[in-house]
Design an enzyme around this catalytic site. Structure first.
Site, short mmCIF file in Angstrom:
data_model
loop_
_atom_site.label_atom_id
_atom_site.label_comp_id
_atom_site.label_asym_id
_atom_site.label_seq_id
_atom_site.Cartn_x
_atom_site.Cartn_y
_atom_site.Cartn_z
N SER A 14 0.57 -1.01 0.35
CA SER A 14 -0.06 0.38 -0.61
C SER A 14 1.01 1.21 0.27
CB SER A 14 -0.80 -0.20 1.77
OG SER A 14 -1.55 -1.06 1.51
N HIS A 29 -1.07 -2.37 -7.19
CA HIS A 29 -1.94 -2.25 -5.97
C HIS A 29 -3.45 -1.97 -6.18
CE1 HIS A 29 -3.32 1.20 -3.08
NE2 HIS A 29 -3.14 -0.28 -2.28
N GLU A 59 -3.44 0.84 -8.98
CA GLU A 59 -2.11 1.30 -9.73
C GLU A 59 -1.11 0.56 -9.74
OE1 GLU A 59 -1.52 5.28 -6.22
OE2 GLU A 59 -1.60 3.05 -6.01
N ASN A 89 -3.09 6.38 -1.21
CA ASN A 89 -2.43 6.08 0.36
C ASN A 89 -1.87 7.85 0.73
OD1 ASN A 89 -4.31 4.33 0.88
ND2 ASN A 89 -2.55 2.88 0.20
C1 LIG Z 1 -5.57 0.73 2.07
C2 LIG Z 1 -5.15 0.79 0.43
O1 LIG Z 1 -4.05 -0.02 0.52
C3 LIG Z 1 -5.82 1.17 -0.42
C4 LIG Z 1 -7.51 1.37 -0.58
O2 LIG Z 1 -7.96 -0.48 -0.64
S1 LIG Z 1 -8.45 1.74 0.35
C5 LIG Z 1 -9.72 1.23 0.39
C6 LIG Z 1 -10.80 1.33 -1.49
N1 LIG Z 1 -12.24 1.23 -0.52
C7 LIG Z 1 -12.63 1.75 -0.92
O3 LIG Z 1 -12.66 3.14 0.41
C8 LIG Z 1 -14.24 1.39 -0.64
C9 LIG Z 1 -15.60 2.21 -0.06
N2 LIG Z 1 -16.82 1.11 -0.22
C10 LIG Z 1 -17.62 1.45 -1.19
O4 LIG Z 1 -17.09 1.34 -2.02
C11 LIG Z 1 -18.57 0.93 -0.97
O5 LIG Z 1 -18.98 1.06 0.21
C12 LIG Z 1 -18.59 -1.36 -0.99
C13 LIG Z 1 -18.16 -1.38 -2.21
C14 LIG Z 1 -17.95 -2.18 -0.06
C15 LIG Z 1 -20.27 -1.60 -0.94
O6 LIG Z 1 -21.06 -1.26 -1.10
P1 LIG Z 1 -22.85 -1.34 -0.41
O7 LIG Z 1 -23.35 -0.41 -2.11
O8 LIG Z 1 -22.18 -0.21 0.42
O9 LIG Z 1 -22.75 -2.51 -0.91
P2 LIG Z 1 -23.70 -3.88 -1.36
O10 LIG Z 1 -24.57 -3.12 -1.71
O11 LIG Z 1 -23.38 -4.96 -1.26
O12 LIG Z 1 -22.39 -4.40 -2.82
C16 LIG Z 1 -22.12 -3.62 -3.89
C17 LIG Z 1 -21.16 -4.69 -4.62
O13 LIG Z 1 -20.14 -5.29 -4.54
C18 LIG Z 1 -19.97 -6.64 -3.45
N3 LIG Z 1 -18.91 -6.53 -1.96
C19 LIG Z 1 -19.25 -5.87 -1.19
N4 LIG Z 1 -18.69 -5.90 -0.37
C20 LIG Z 1 -17.80 -7.46 -0.99
C21 LIG Z 1 -16.12 -8.12 -0.31
N5 LIG Z 1 -16.41 -7.78 0.63
N6 LIG Z 1 -16.05 -8.81 -1.11
C22 LIG Z 1 -16.23 -8.32 -2.45
N7 LIG Z 1 -17.87 -8.46 -2.86
C23 LIG Z 1 -18.46 -7.66 -2.13
C24 LIG Z 1 -21.33 -7.00 -3.28
O14 LIG Z 1 -21.55 -8.54 -3.01
C25 LIG Z 1 -22.35 -6.68 -4.44
O15 LIG Z 1 -21.57 -6.94 -5.84
P3 LIG Z 1 -23.22 -6.54 -7.21
O16 LIG Z 1 -23.22 -5.51 -7.45
O17 LIG Z 1 -22.84 -7.86 -7.77
O18 LIG Z 1 -24.39 -7.16 -6.41
N1 LIG Z 2 -6.26 -4.26 3.65
C1 LIG Z 2 -6.50 -2.82 2.53
O1 LIG Z 2 -7.37 -2.59 2.69
C2 LIG Z 2 -5.26 -3.14 1.60
C3 LIG Z 2 -4.42 -3.70 1.45
N2 LIG Z 2 -3.27 -3.57 0.93
C4 LIG Z 2 -1.89 -4.67 1.35
O2 LIG Z 2 -1.79 -5.53 1.17
C5 LIG Z 2 -1.04 -6.75 1.83
C6 LIG Z 2 -1.92 -6.83 2.35
O3 LIG Z 2 -3.24 -6.78 3.28
P1 LIG Z 2 -4.05 -7.32 4.00
O4 LIG Z 2 -4.90 -8.42 3.13
O5 LIG Z 2 -5.49 -6.08 4.09
O6 LIG Z 2 -3.96 -7.65 5.76
P2 LIG Z 2 -4.31 -9.50 6.19
O7 LIG Z 2 -4.19 -9.17 7.23
O8 LIG Z 2 -5.38 -9.89 5.87
O9 LIG Z 2 -3.70 -10.66 5.20
C7 LIG Z 2 -1.98 -10.39 5.42
C8 LIG Z 2 -2.07 -12.07 5.04
O10 LIG Z 2 -0.99 -12.47 5.29
C9 LIG Z 2 -0.66 -13.88 6.19
N3 LIG Z 2 1.51 -13.27 6.04
C10 LIG Z 2 1.90 -13.02 7.01
N4 LIG Z 2 3.62 -12.89 6.19
C11 LIG Z 2 3.33 -13.95 5.75
C12 LIG Z 2 4.66 -14.32 4.93
N5 LIG Z 2 5.99 -14.19 5.47
N6 LIG Z 2 4.31 -14.96 3.79
C13 LIG Z 2 2.88 -15.38 3.52
N7 LIG Z 2 1.80 -15.11 4.17
C14 LIG Z 2 1.84 -14.21 5.03
C15 LIG Z 2 -0.73 -13.27 7.42
O11 LIG Z 2 -1.42 -14.44 7.87
P3 LIG Z 2 -1.05 -14.49 9.41
O12 LIG Z 2 -2.26 -13.38 10.04
O13 LIG Z 2 -0.81 -15.84 9.92
O14 LIG Z 2 0.34 -13.56 10.37
C16 LIG Z 2 -2.12 -12.59 6.38
O15 LIG Z 2 -2.97 -13.65 6.26
C17 LIG Z 2 -0.49 -5.71 2.89
O16 LIG Z 2 0.66 -5.17 1.89
C18 LIG Z 2 -1.64 -3.98 2.67
O17 LIG Z 2 -0.83 -2.83 2.73
C19 LIG Z 2 -3.56 -2.61 -0.42
C20 LIG Z 2 -4.19 -2.79 -0.80
C21 LIG Z 2 -5.61 -2.32 0.20
#
Ligand SMILES: CC(=O)CC(=O)SCCNC(=O)CCNC(=O)[C@H](O)C(C)(C)COP(=O)(O)OP(=O)(O)OC[C@H]1O[C@@H](n2cnc3c(N)ncnc32)[C@H](O)[C@@H]1OP(=O)(O)O
Ligand SMILES: NC(=O)C1=CN([C@@H]2O[C@H](COP(=O)(O)OP(=O)(O)OC[C@H]3O[C@@H](n4cnc5c(N)ncnc54)[C@H](OP(=O)(O)O)[C@@H]3O)[C@@H](O)[C@H]2O)C=CC1
Length: 283
Positions: free
Chosen positions: A119, A140, A152, A190
């Site tokens: 991330s 990403h 990304e 991010n």
């Molecule tokens: C941290 C990082 O590095 C980067 C990141 O990822 S940052 C996070 C980026 N993501 C966001 O910002 C998500 C923000 N949230 C959303 O967009 C919405 O709340 C959401 C898409 C998660 C759910 O949408 P919603 O309209 O509230 O719910 P809902 O109507 O139940 O779901 C819409 C669709 O998504 C699917 N869905 C919802 N949650 C899901 C999940 N966890 N996994 C798989 N599919 C999912 C549903 O099945 C539904 O599919 P269909 O359109 O095919 O029926």
């Molecule tokens: N959460 C998010 O919204 C997003 C996350 N990411 C990135 O994706 C990556 C994973 O995040 P996320 O899936 O949320 O995290 P989770 O905590 O859900 O999953 C991480 C998994 O990796 C496993 N793990 C840790 N160390 C190892 C290893 N050495 N070899 C194999 N598996 C390992 C963990 O096992 P255990 O639990 O046993 O340690 C766990 O099952 C991170 O780099 C995160 O920054 C990117 C986009 C969005």
């Protein structure tokens, strides 16, 4: 070289989503994690998602079975010897990722591309752990992977143009939209999203409003699909903290300091939805 066989490392929320979309697009996938239990949890999530799509009439039952048959569980990195691409989605910790890439470099075939779903961490630094920095790239995905369109794509300093092109092409095959960004802490997503989430946590910490009020303001006032505290729980508070630490260290600017409340929750094991409790409680 066409990519056919993929290993996804980490069967958490991101890794299982990435494995699902790769298998749905015809790639064969090893889903790798440290424990068979974690892989089982990841596979259960994939089955639930695909099952929901079948119930809604968006996927044929046969297609679900075919997709599942393309995914194999793997608890050994040695399985990377058979793949064209690895997508690493383990925990957001540079020491863990460096160790994985060092090992992969020795196991994966010479032609294989090593991608990371990090991330925020530097692609160039991860690539430098290998003897093939030209084949290391950031891929990403966004959470939830099956739903979100963006990937990304981040080049490290040495990433080859052909490698960028192959990953861009594969992103389109996965029915996602590639966006190219440069290798800076937090990339684009991010660098912008996480300071907003951190500020929402400061807003709660300073008693400006309740968690529900903060989320409502951003949902109803700015049309965000989730409020920032709900989104933080959804991403994982450990991941949010890791990203803020990377921004803070990477830019050396105090504006990125992680909120003490975020640290406290992570220390308490309140990691959000995945642990059952974060800003909110989940069953
Ligand atoms: C941290 C990082 O590095 C980067 C990141 O990822 S940052 C996070 C980026 N993501 C966001 O910002 C998500 C923000 N949230 C959303 O967009 C919405 O709340 C959401 C898409 C998660 C759910 O949408 P919603 O309209 O509230 O719910 P809902 O109507 O139940 O779901 C819409 C669709 O998504 C699917 N869905 C919802 N949650 C899901 C999940 N966890 N996994 C798989 N599919 C999912 C549903 O099945 C539904 O599919 P269909 O359109 O095919 O029926
Ligand atoms: N959460 C998010 O919204 C997003 C996350 N990411 C990135 O994706 C990556 C994973 O995040 P996320 O899936 O949320 O995290 P989770 O905590 O859900 O999953 C991480 C998994 O990796 C496993 N793990 C840790 N160390 C190892 C290893 N050495 N070899 C194999 N598996 C390992 C963990 O096992 P255990 O639990 O046993 O340690 C766990 O099952 C991170 O780099 C995160 O920054 C990117 C986009 C969005």
């Amino acid at each position: 070289m066409a990519i056919k066989n993929v290993m996804v490392i980490g069967a958490g929320q991101m890794g299982s989503g990435i494995a699902q979309v790769c298998a749905q697009s015809g790639y064969t996938v090893f889903l790798n994690d440290l424990s068979a239990d974690q892989i089982e949890r990841g596979l259960k999530g994939i089955k639930k998602n695909l099952g929901r799509a079948v119930e809604k009439g968006k996927l044929e039952a046969d297609a679900m079975e075919e997709t599942l048959s393309r995914i194999s569980a793997s608890t050994s990195l040695e399985d990377a010897a058979e793949v064209d691409l690895v997508i690493e989605a383990a925990v957001e910790n540079i020491a863990v990722k460096a160790d994985i890439f060092r090992k992969l470099d020795k196991i994966a075939p010479a032609h294989a591309i090593l991608a990371t779903n990090t991330s925020s961490l530097p692609i160039t630094e991860i690539a430098a752990e290998t003897d093939r920095p030209e084949k290391v790239i950031g891929m990403h995905f966004m959470n939830p992977v099956p739903v979100m369109k963006l990937v990304e794509i981040i080049r490290g300093l040495a990433t080859a143009d052909e490698v960028y092109k192959e990953i861009e092409e594969m992103t389109r095959v996965l029915n996602k939209v590639p966006v190219e960004v440069n290798d800076f802490p937090g990339f684009v997503s991010n660098r912008i999203l996480m300071p907003m989430i951190n500020e929402a946590i400061y807003t709660l910490y300073e008693g400006v409003a309740s968690k529900e009020a903060i989320d409502d303001v951003m949902k109803l006032g700015m049309n965000h699909p989730m409020g920032p505290l709900t989104l933080a729980d959804f991403i994982g508070l450990d991941t949010c903290l890791y990203i803020m630490e990377t921004l803070y260290e990477g830019f050396g600017d105090s504006k990125y300091r992680p909120c003490p409340l975020l640290r406290k929750y992570v220390k308490a094991g309140w990691l959000g939805k995945k642990s059952g409790r974060g800003f909110y409680e989940y069953q």
